[in-house]
Design a protein around this motif. Structure first.
Motif, PDB file in Angstrom:
ATOM      1  N   LEU A 127     -14.355  -2.002   5.283  1.00  0.00           N
ATOM      2  CA  LEU A 127     -13.933  -1.539   3.958  1.00  0.00           C
ATOM      3  C   LEU A 127     -12.865  -2.470   3.361  1.00  0.00           C
ATOM      4  N   HIS A 128     -11.988  -2.987   4.194  1.00  0.00           N
ATOM      5  CA  HIS A 128     -10.981  -3.921   3.686  1.00  0.00           C
ATOM      6  C   HIS A 128     -11.617  -5.249   3.277  1.00  0.00           C
ATOM      7  N   LEU A 129     -12.630  -5.670   4.007  1.00  0.00           N
ATOM      8  CA  LEU A 129     -13.361  -6.880   3.609  1.00  0.00           C
ATOM      9  C   LEU A 129     -14.074  -6.661   2.276  1.00  0.00           C
ATOM     10  N   ALA A 130     -14.642  -5.462   2.114  1.00  0.00           N
ATOM     11  CA  ALA A 130     -15.310  -5.152   0.845  1.00  0.00           C
ATOM     12  C   ALA A 130     -14.300  -5.168  -0.303  1.00  0.00           C
ATOM     13  N   ALA A 131     -13.110  -4.609  -0.057  1.00  0.00           N
ATOM     14  CA  ALA A 131     -12.071  -4.631  -1.085  1.00  0.00           C
ATOM     15  C   ALA A 131     -11.652  -6.061  -1.417  1.00  0.00           C
ATOM     16  N   ALA A 132     -11.561  -6.884  -0.375  1.00  0.00           N
ATOM     17  CA  ALA A 132     -11.172  -8.281  -0.586  1.00  0.00           C
ATOM     18  C   ALA A 132     -12.226  -9.030  -1.395  1.00  0.00           C
ATOM     19  N   LEU A 133     -13.496  -8.685  -1.200  1.00  0.00           N
ATOM     20  CA  LEU A 133     -14.557  -9.339  -1.965  1.00  0.00           C
ATOM     21  C   LEU A 133     -14.469  -8.980  -3.450  1.00  0.00           C
ATOM     22  N   VAL A 134     -14.022  -7.750  -3.730  1.00  0.00           N
ATOM     23  CA  VAL A 134     -13.942  -7.298  -5.125  1.00  0.00           C
ATOM     24  C   VAL A 134     -12.662  -7.803  -5.794  1.00  0.00           C
ATOM     25  N   THR A 135     -11.530  -7.686  -5.095  1.00  0.00           N
ATOM     26  CA  THR A 135     -10.230  -7.981  -5.714  1.00  0.00           C
ATOM     27  C   THR A 135      -9.677  -9.340  -5.310  1.00  0.00           C
ATOM     28  N   GLY A 136     -10.231  -9.933  -4.257  1.00  0.00           N
ATOM     29  CA  GLY A 136      -9.626 -11.123  -3.676  1.00  0.00           C
ATOM     30  C   GLY A 136      -8.775 -10.727  -2.479  1.00  0.00           C
ATOM     31  N   ILE A 137      -8.526 -11.660  -1.574  1.00  0.00           N
ATOM     32  CA  ILE A 137      -7.806 -11.347  -0.348  1.00  0.00           C
ATOM     33  C   ILE A 137      -6.317 -11.105  -0.595  1.00  0.00           C
ATOM     34  N   GLN A 138      -5.743 -11.746  -1.630  1.00  0.00           N
ATOM     35  CA  GLN A 138      -4.296 -11.668  -1.835  1.00  0.00           C
ATOM     36  C   GLN A 138      -3.806 -10.252  -2.128  1.00  0.00           C
ATOM     37  N   PRO A 139      -4.458  -9.475  -3.016  1.00  0.00           N
ATOM     38  CA  PRO A 139      -3.994  -8.095  -3.227  1.00  0.00           C
ATOM     39  C   PRO A 139      -4.015  -7.252  -1.956  1.00  0.00           C
ATOM     40  N   VAL A 140      -5.005  -7.471  -1.093  1.00  0.00           N
ATOM     41  CA  VAL A 140      -5.075  -6.713   0.163  1.00  0.00           C
ATOM     42  C   VAL A 140      -3.907  -7.090   1.061  1.00  0.00           C
ATOM     43  N   LEU A 141      -3.623  -8.387   1.183  1.00  0.00           N
ATOM     44  CA  LEU A 141      -2.500  -8.834   2.003  1.00  0.00           C
ATOM     45  C   LEU A 141      -1.171  -8.359   1.420  1.00  0.00           C
ATOM     46  N   ASP A 142      -1.060  -8.415   0.082  1.00  0.00           N
ATOM     47  CA  ASP A 142       0.174  -7.974  -0.562  1.00  0.00           C
ATOM     48  C   ASP A 142       0.454  -6.502  -0.292  1.00  0.00           C
ATOM     49  N   TYR A 143      -0.612  -5.703  -0.282  1.00  0.00           N
ATOM     50  CA  TYR A 143      -0.440  -4.262  -0.078  1.00  0.00           C
ATOM     51  C   TYR A 143       0.258  -3.977   1.246  1.00  0.00           C
ATOM     52  N   TYR A 144      -0.132  -4.693   2.292  1.00  0.00           N
ATOM     53  CA  TYR A 144       0.417  -4.423   3.618  1.00  0.00           C
ATOM     54  C   TYR A 144       1.703  -5.187   3.910  1.00  0.00           C
ATOM     55  N   PHE A 145       1.816  -6.415   3.407  1.00  0.00           N
ATOM     56  CA  PHE A 145       2.927  -7.267   3.816  1.00  0.00           C
ATOM     57  C   PHE A 145       4.037  -7.404   2.773  1.00  0.00           C
ATOM     58  N   ARG A 146       3.776  -6.984   1.533  1.00  0.00           N
ATOM     59  CA  ARG A 146       4.815  -7.126   0.516  1.00  0.00           C
ATOM     60  C   ARG A 146       5.145  -5.811  -0.177  1.00  0.00           C
ATOM     61  N   VAL A 147       4.125  -5.087  -0.622  1.00  0.00           N
ATOM     62  CA  VAL A 147       4.347  -3.900  -1.445  1.00  0.00           C
ATOM     63  C   VAL A 147       5.121  -2.830  -0.691  1.00  0.00           C
ATOM     64  N   THR A 148       4.754  -2.604   0.572  1.00  0.00           N
ATOM     65  CA  THR A 148       5.423  -1.553   1.344  1.00  0.00           C
ATOM     66  C   THR A 148       6.919  -1.801   1.429  1.00  0.00           C
ATOM     67  N   GLY A 149       7.291  -3.031   1.740  1.00  0.00           N
ATOM     68  CA  GLY A 149       8.710  -3.352   1.825  1.00  0.00           C
ATOM     69  C   GLY A 149       9.431  -3.254   0.498  1.00  0.00           C
ATOM     70  N   GLU A 150       8.711  -3.507  -0.588  1.00  0.00           N
ATOM     71  CA  GLU A 150       9.331  -3.458  -1.908  1.00  0.00           C
ATOM     72  C   GLU A 150       9.545  -2.033  -2.402  1.00  0.00           C
ATOM     73  N   VAL A 151       8.598  -1.130  -2.119  1.00  0.00           N
ATOM     74  CA  VAL A 151       8.702   0.225  -2.674  1.00  0.00           C
ATOM     75  C   VAL A 151       9.513   1.166  -1.795  1.00  0.00           C
ATOM     76  N   LEU A 152       9.666   0.832  -0.501  1.00  0.00           N
ATOM     77  CA  LEU A 152      10.392   1.746   0.384  1.00  0.00           C
ATOM     78  C   LEU A 152      11.815   2.026  -0.106  1.00  0.00           C
ATOM     79  N   PRO A 153      12.571   1.031  -0.606  1.00  0.00           N
ATOM     80  CA  PRO A 153      13.906   1.342  -1.127  1.00  0.00           C
ATOM     81  C   PRO A 153      13.891   2.339  -2.285  1.00  0.00           C
ATOM     82  N   TYR A 154      12.780   2.399  -3.038  1.00  0.00           N
ATOM     83  CA  TYR A 154      12.703   3.363  -4.132  1.00  0.00           C
ATOM     84  C   TYR A 154      12.555   4.791  -3.618  1.00  0.00           C
ATOM     85  N   TYR A 155      11.974   4.936  -2.434  1.00  0.00           N
ATOM     86  CA  TYR A 155      11.570   6.258  -1.966  1.00  0.00           C
ATOM     87  C   TYR A 155      12.293   6.746  -0.714  1.00  0.00           C
TER      88      TYR A 155
END
Length: 336
Positions: A127-155
């Motif tokens: 399913l993650h490969l399918a998502a990467a095919l639709v959106t590109g690999i970078q948004p998938v990587l960002d979700y796990y390696f960048r977004v989580t760290g960025e939003v945690l201080p908000y919450y």
């Protein structure tokens, strides 16, 4: 696929899908509890759960917790029948949508249920490969390696985050958000540097405790409910609609009580904890709203004690986990 629809149509479609998932969940739970599809019982349970704040708010806001509830219910019932691969596929789908129940992976890893883990991992990867095919690999990587760290201080100190992760922040830094406009409360003791340390220790301790309890239980039903409850408590961000997934454990507890002819002490304890879980979720929000109104139109601050009341649902879950341990010792698992 919903991305192909216009923005006015998507909420309606998602509401219908969520309601269908809720009905399917109720049907599965009633069939397991009663041994048949009892229509009056289905309608009664459906009315009760729709009136429960976590389920209601999930439907109103268009969240995904009801869908996760349906997937986890299906995975649990398939697991009871020894269909590990099918159960793993549903678990993998659940984790691909939202990683709330990730402690289940640790539990099944320790139990060495390799077929289930391989099925869950394979579907998640696909399913993650399918998502990467639709959106590109970078948004998938960002979700796990960048977004989580960025939003945690908000919450991490967010008023409406009911995870145990917020305990350290509530005690030593107070509630609030660096970006979002939410009610604020002062800490018990102002030592902000202690907040992440205490929260980390509490969450790690709860994870170890929950998994160790689950691994010592004799019955698979109570063990799975134990790990789901642990997931809700240790997730760094746990909104109240996540508590929809607590329904599985509530039905399991009721079935075990019934099987043992409703032992008085355990039945009263169960009723009290369920009542606390059902009432605390909505009651707290109403209490906060009333206090904010009384404080004046410009105020957004509440007391420390009211802030701690937000963790009453978590306290009720802890009580239910203790009760599940007691019920596990009473008798063999129910058939069906």
């Amino acid at each position: 696929p919903l991305g192909r629809l216009d923005l006015l149509t998507v909420p309606r479609v998602w509401f219908v899908l969520s309601l269908a998932a809720l009905i399917a969940t109720v049907c599965m739970l009633v069939h397991w509890y009663r041994g048949k599809l009892d229509l009056p019982a289905i309608l009664l349970l459906l009315v009760i759960v729709i009136g429960w704040y976590p389920v209601w708010i999930d439907l109103v806001q268009g969240q995904v917790s009801i869908l996760l509830l349906a997937l986890l219910t299906g995975a649990w019932l398939l697991l009871r029948k020894g269909q590990d691969v099918a159960a793993g596929l549903l678990l993998g789908l659940s984790l691909s949508i939202k990683l709330v129940a990730w402690p289940l992976l640790l539990y099944f890893l320790i139990k060495r249920q390799w077929r289930l883990l391989i099925a869950a991992g394979a579907l998640t990867l696909l399913l993650h490969l399918a998502a990467a095919l639709v959106t590109g690999i970078q948004p998938v990587l960002d979700y796990y390696f960048r977004v989580t760290g960025e939003v945690l201080p908000y919450y991490q100190a967010h008023w409406y985050n009911v995870s145990l992760w917020t305990l350290g922040w509530r005690l030593f830094a107070g509630t609030g958000s660096t970006m979002l406009d939410v009610p604020t409360a002062p800490p018990l003791v102002s030592l902000p540097s202690l907040a992440p340390v205490v929260s980390g220790v509490v969450v790690a301790g709860m994870l170890v405790l929950g998994l160790s309890w689950a691994l010592r239980l004799k019955q698979r039903d109570t063990a799975l409910a134990m790990v789901i409850y642990t997931s809700l408590l240790v997730s760094p961000i746990s909104w109240i609609h996540y508590y929809s997934m607590a329904l599985i454990g509530l039905v399991i507890g009721m079935r075990y009580l019934k099987q043992n002819n409703y032992p008085p002490n355990l039945t009263v304890a169960y009723a009290g904890l369920v009542l606390a879980l059902f009432l605390s979720t909505d009651w707290i929000q109403g209490l906060v709203r009333r206090q904010l109104i009384l404080s004046g139109p410009q105020a957004a601050a509440v007391s420390f004690s009211v802030s701690m009341l937000n963790l009453l649902p978590a306290a009720a879950l802890l009580g239910l986990m203790v009760l599940l341990r007691r019920l596990d010792r009473l008798s063999p698992p129910p058939a069906g």
